[in-house]
Write a protein that holds these residues in place. Structure first.
Motif, PDB file in Angstrom:
ATOM      1  N   ILE A 154      -1.350  77.455   3.597  1.00 42.70           N
ATOM      2  CA  ILE A 154      -2.323  76.418   3.244  1.00 42.70           C
ATOM      3  C   ILE A 154      -2.621  76.539   1.752  1.00 42.70           C
ATOM      4  N   ASN A 155      -2.514  75.427   1.037  1.00 43.74           N
ATOM      5  CA  ASN A 155      -2.767  75.439  -0.402  1.00 43.74           C
ATOM      6  C   ASN A 155      -3.639  74.262  -0.804  1.00 43.74           C
ATOM      7  N   LEU A 156      -4.397  74.466  -1.870  1.00 36.45           N
ATOM      8  CA  LEU A 156      -5.288  73.459  -2.425  1.00 36.45           C
ATOM      9  C   LEU A 156      -4.788  73.073  -3.816  1.00 36.45           C
ATOM     10  N   PHE A 157      -4.766  71.772  -4.080  1.00 40.96           N
ATOM     11  CA  PHE A 157      -4.360  71.266  -5.395  1.00 40.96           C
ATOM     12  C   PHE A 157      -5.405  70.267  -5.881  1.00 40.96           C
ATOM     13  N   PHE A 158      -5.499  70.128  -7.194  1.00 42.26           N
ATOM     14  CA  PHE A 158      -6.426  69.157  -7.770  1.00 42.26           C
ATOM     15  C   PHE A 158      -5.675  68.308  -8.787  1.00 42.26           C
ATOM     16  N   ASN A 159      -5.766  66.979  -8.634  1.00 45.98           N
ATOM     17  CA  ASN A 159      -5.147  66.048  -9.569  1.00 45.98           C
ATOM     18  C   ASN A 159      -6.215  65.615 -10.570  1.00 45.98           C
ATOM     19  N   HIS A 160      -6.095  66.069 -11.810  1.00 44.65           N
ATOM     20  CA  HIS A 160      -7.098  65.771 -12.840  1.00 44.65           C
ATOM     21  C   HIS A 160      -7.120  64.291 -13.216  1.00 44.65           C
ATOM     22  N   LYS A 161      -5.978  63.621 -13.102  1.00 45.30           N
ATOM     23  CA  LYS A 161      -5.933  62.192 -13.456  1.00 45.30           C
ATOM     24  C   LYS A 161      -6.704  61.336 -12.460  1.00 45.30           C
ATOM     25  N   THR A 162      -6.585  61.659 -11.174  1.00 45.64           N
ATOM     26  CA  THR A 162      -7.254  60.851 -10.151  1.00 45.64           C
ATOM     27  C   THR A 162      -8.556  61.481  -9.659  1.00 45.64           C
ATOM     28  N   ASN A 163      -8.836  62.724 -10.116  1.00 45.45           N
ATOM     29  CA  ASN A 163     -10.044  63.448  -9.712  1.00 45.45           C
ATOM     30  C   ASN A 163     -10.080  63.659  -8.190  1.00 45.45           C
ATOM     31  N   GLU A 164      -8.911  64.026  -7.610  1.00 43.93           N
ATOM     32  CA  GLU A 164      -8.795  64.196  -6.167  1.00 43.93           C
ATOM     33  C   GLU A 164      -8.223  65.569  -5.817  1.00 43.93           C
ATOM     34  N   PHE A 165      -8.740  66.127  -4.727  1.00 43.55           N
ATOM     35  CA  PHE A 165      -8.173  67.334  -4.153  1.00 43.55           C
ATOM     36  C   PHE A 165      -7.104  66.947  -3.139  1.00 43.55           C
ATOM     37  N   PHE A 166      -6.081  67.790  -3.029  1.00 44.30           N
ATOM     38  CA  PHE A 166      -5.049  67.642  -2.019  1.00 44.30           C
ATOM     39  C   PHE A 166      -4.881  68.979  -1.320  1.00 44.30           C
ATOM     40  N   CYS A 167      -4.686  68.923  -0.035  1.00 44.47           N
ATOM     41  CA  CYS A 167      -4.443  70.105   0.775  1.00 44.47           C
ATOM     42  C   CYS A 167      -3.048  69.972   1.377  1.00 44.47           C
ATOM     43  N   THR A 168      -2.240  71.021   1.255  1.00 43.12           N
ATOM     44  CA  THR A 168      -0.955  71.044   1.948  1.00 43.12           C
ATOM     45  C   THR A 168      -1.008  72.143   2.993  1.00 43.12           C
ATOM     46  N   ILE A 169      -0.489  71.818   4.168  1.00 40.38           N
ATOM     47  CA  ILE A 169      -0.487  72.772   5.277  1.00 40.38           C
ATOM     48  C   ILE A 169       0.927  72.839   5.843  1.00 40.38           C
ATOM     49  N   GLN A 170       1.486  74.036   5.875  1.00 37.08           N
ATOM     50  CA  GLN A 170       2.753  74.265   6.555  1.00 37.08           C
ATOM     51  C   GLN A 170       2.433  75.077   7.806  1.00 37.08           C
ATOM     52  N   GLU A 171       2.595  74.437   8.963  1.00 38.58           N
ATOM     53  CA  GLU A 171       2.274  75.068  10.240  1.00 38.58           C
ATOM     54  C   GLU A 171       3.559  75.518  10.927  1.00 38.58           C
ATOM     55  N   PHE A 172       3.641  76.805  11.249  1.00 36.07           N
ATOM     56  CA  PHE A 172       4.778  77.354  11.971  1.00 36.07           C
ATOM     57  C   PHE A 172       4.423  77.498  13.440  1.00 36.07           C
ATOM     58  N   THR A 173       5.309  77.040  14.303  1.00 40.84           N
ATOM     59  CA  THR A 173       5.129  77.240  15.742  1.00 40.84           C
ATOM     60  C   THR A 173       5.986  78.398  16.230  1.00 40.84           C
ATOM     61  N   ASP A 174       7.022  78.742  15.470  1.00 42.15           N
ATOM     62  CA  ASP A 174       7.830  79.938  15.714  1.00 42.15           C
ATOM     63  C   ASP A 174       8.397  80.367  14.362  1.00 42.15           C
ATOM     64  N   ARG A 175       9.266  81.380  14.335  1.00 40.05           N
ATOM     65  CA  ARG A 175       9.760  81.905  13.054  1.00 40.05           C
ATOM     66  C   ARG A 175      10.599  80.916  12.268  1.00 40.05           C
ATOM     67  N   ILE A 176      11.158  79.915  12.929  1.00 39.57           N
ATOM     68  CA  ILE A 176      12.101  79.006  12.281  1.00 39.57           C
ATOM     69  C   ILE A 176      11.520  77.622  12.028  1.00 39.57           C
ATOM     70  N   ASN A 177      10.750  77.105  12.954  1.00 38.61           N
ATOM     71  CA  ASN A 177      10.285  75.709  12.892  1.00 38.61           C
ATOM     72  C   ASN A 177       8.873  75.577  12.337  1.00 38.61           C
ATOM     73  N   SER A 178       8.723  74.568  11.472  1.00 38.64           N
ATOM     74  CA  SER A 178       7.405  74.305  10.902  1.00 38.64           C
ATOM     75  C   SER A 178       7.259  72.811  10.638  1.00 38.64           C
ATOM     76  N   SER A 179       6.021  72.407  10.441  1.00 37.18           N
ATOM     77  CA  SER A 179       5.747  71.028  10.010  1.00 37.18           C
ATOM     78  C   SER A 179       4.857  71.117   8.779  1.00 37.18           C
ATOM     79  N   ILE A 180       4.958  70.104   7.936  1.00 39.28           N
ATOM     80  CA  ILE A 180       4.163  70.070   6.702  1.00 39.28           C
ATOM     81  C   ILE A 180       3.262  68.855   6.731  1.00 39.28           C
ATOM     82  N   LYS A 181       1.994  69.071   6.388  1.00 47.01           N
ATOM     83  CA  LYS A 181       1.004  67.999   6.326  1.00 47.01           C
ATOM     84  C   LYS A 181       0.377  67.988   4.942  1.00 47.01           C
ATOM     85  N   ILE A 182       0.077  66.790   4.448  1.00 48.86           N
ATOM     86  CA  ILE A 182      -0.637  66.659   3.174  1.00 48.86           C
ATOM     87  C   ILE A 182      -1.929  65.928   3.435  1.00 48.86           C
TER      88      ILE A 182
END
Length: 182
Positions: A154-182
């Protein structure tokens, strides 16, 4: 950091020429061995901030662990560590920060995504902490997250131009498979 059933508090530097890592000694306050700590820029360009985490004094995972709610200033030029504060969460909250923290434009606060890591299907929230004294408030709605494996990221980012925070989440269900959400 964490590995081989141990929590760590060492600083390592990679030498690309030699292709190896070397420990960098620091003086000043000790940081208890931990993982789930967040780091980011400080109000001092020579420093980074390190906040919170989970671990114990021995570093041995078998002993158990506890959450830390403390802030350290780590000076990369002088190789010194200074503990800024330690707090007790409000209303007996239990949380750890995600990987990183973002310094506010006025450099009086930092933002961190925090969540109870021991609950697999949980929620993260954006917290705003005072650098001066650790007082804080939750400044977002909950974001659902599934953290069933230690590889989840899980990571947090901030866009200074738009004044917005973004969160990225990489969720693993096992050692190989994951999904990414923004």
């Amino acid at each position: 950091g964490y590995g081989t059933y141990r929590y760590y508090n060492k600083f390592l530097k990679y030498d690309a020429g030699k292709g190896s890592w070397a420990e960098v000694p620091f003086k000043g306050d000790d940081i208890t061995p931990r993982f789930f700590a967040a780091t980011g820029n400080s109000d001092n360009p020579d420093e980074i901030l390190l906040f919170g985490g989970y671990g114990n004094e021995s570093g041995n995972q078998i002993v158990g662990g506890k959450q830390f709610y403390d802030l350290y200033r780590i000076n990369l030029r002088t190789h010194t560590i200074k503990k800024a504060w330690s707090i007790h969460p409000q209303n007996k909250e239990v949380f750890v920060p995600a990987n990183n923290l973002i310094l506010s434009p006025d450099k009086k606060y930092f933002y961190a995504l925090c969540y109870p890591h021991e609950i697999a299907k949980t929620e993260i929230r954006l917290y705003k902490f005072s650098i001066q004294d650790g007082s804080y408030e939750v400044v977002s709605a909950p974001i659902p997250v599934t953290s069933e494996r230690i590889e989840s990221d899980i990571n947090l980012f901030f866009n200074h131009k738009t004044n917005e925070f973004f969160c990225t989440i990489q969720e693993f269900t096992d050692r190989i498979n994951s999904s990414i959400k923004i």
